[in-house]
Design an enzyme around this catalytic site. Structure first.
Site, PDB file in Angstrom:
ATOM      1  N   LYS A  57      -4.634   3.443 -12.104  1.00 43.00           N
ATOM      2  CA  LYS A  57      -4.737   3.480 -10.647  1.00 43.00           C
ATOM      3  C   LYS A  57      -3.458   2.965  -9.987  1.00 43.00           C
ATOM      4  O   LYS A  57      -2.946   3.586  -9.046  1.00 43.00           O
ATOM      5  CB  LYS A  57      -5.940   2.655 -10.178  1.00 43.00           C
ATOM      6  CG  LYS A  57      -6.186   2.754  -8.686  1.00 43.00           C
ATOM      7  CD  LYS A  57      -7.508   2.117  -8.288  1.00 43.00           C
ATOM      8  CE  LYS A  57      -7.433   0.618  -8.349  1.00 43.00           C
ATOM      9  NZ  LYS A  57      -8.641  -0.038  -7.797  1.00 43.00           N
ATOM     10  N   ASP A 104     -10.105   4.350  -5.780  1.00 46.12           N
ATOM     11  CA  ASP A 104     -10.652   3.008  -5.621  1.00 46.12           C
ATOM     12  C   ASP A 104     -12.068   3.140  -5.061  1.00 46.12           C
ATOM     13  O   ASP A 104     -12.628   4.246  -4.995  1.00 46.12           O
ATOM     14  CB  ASP A 104      -9.754   2.160  -4.706  1.00 46.12           C
ATOM     15  CG  ASP A 104      -9.755   2.651  -3.260  1.00 46.12           C
ATOM     16  OD1 ASP A 104     -10.363   3.714  -2.969  1.00 46.12           O
ATOM     17  OD2 ASP A 104      -9.147   1.978  -2.417  1.00 46.12           O
TER      18      ASP A 104
END
Length: 225
Positions: free
Chosen positions: A132, A150
């Protein structure tokens, strides 16, 4: 990366809905950016790594004092782990993050000549930098289109029926396959901002939403209220 979980062919009507959805986002903000403060690839990497399980506002408060004294990996190494902690102890998991930031700075200096490696493999080899974080950095700097999933992106993608994936990787794969190419580098930011300020977790602001007419979930929330 996981394969898209959406196996069925996307209908022309659904393609048109998705195209209009992101066109609408573009009309609201044509050049969205991260809300984290940074002025170099290195400060971006540090800020994103610090933001895990923390708010951008909280990270910005910490880095406003940190970056003037530790703006490069060399500066960070000179500061050291114990010197770094007082700057970031207001952020969650600060001890682990301090250890990772210093370890990453060491690798950047020793293996990359002090420059942040702007490729996914080397970025993800840095302590504290997962998929991420690497996606955020590469996308923000215009190196590689990427969508970092997220909690906001995960929620919004499901509510807008852009994915039914059960994991962040599955949602990422679905979005990368579905979002029209002209919008791909900005989709990450639009979805985050939409989830952060409009499509809230407990009580989405459907009455204020600029894409409510394109949202299959709006009727559910209308019934709930």
């Amino acid at each position: 990366m996981a394969k898209p979980v959406t196996k069925k062919r996307v209908s022309p009507a659904e393609k048109a809905r998705v195209e209009e959805l992101f066109h609408r986002f573009e009309s609201l903000s044509d050049d969205p950016r991260t809300e984290l403060h940074y002025d170099s690839p290195y400060t971006l990497v540090v800020a994103v790594a610090l933001s895990a399980q923390a708010t951008d506002v909280g990270v910005n408060k910490a880095t406003a004092k940190l970056f003037p004294v530790a703006h490069t990996p060399e500066d960070m190494l000179a500061l050291g782990e114990e010197g770094l902690i007082p700057y970031i102890n207001s952020i969650g998991l600060f001890r682990t993050k301090a250890k990772n930031v210093i370890a990453a700075a060491k690798i950047i200096v020793e293996q990359h000549g002090g420059e942040v490696p702007l490729n996914r493999e080397d970025l993800m080899a840095l302590p504290g930098v997962g998929r991420k974080t690497a996606s955020v950095v590469l996308n923000e700097l215009g190196v590689e289109p990427a969508i970092a999933v997220d909690t906001h992106v995960f929620r919004v993608a499901h509510r807008l029926k852009l994915s039914v994936g059960k994991t962040p990787d599955q949602v990422e794969a679905d979005l990368m396959a579905l979002v029209p190419a002209p919008y791909l580098t900005r989709a990450h930011h639009w979805l985050i901002l939409h989830g952060r300020y409009t499509c809230l977790a407990r009580r989405p602001k459907c009455e204020e939403c600029q894409v409510a007419d394109l949202c299959p979930s709006k009727i559910l929330f209308s019934r709930a209220t």
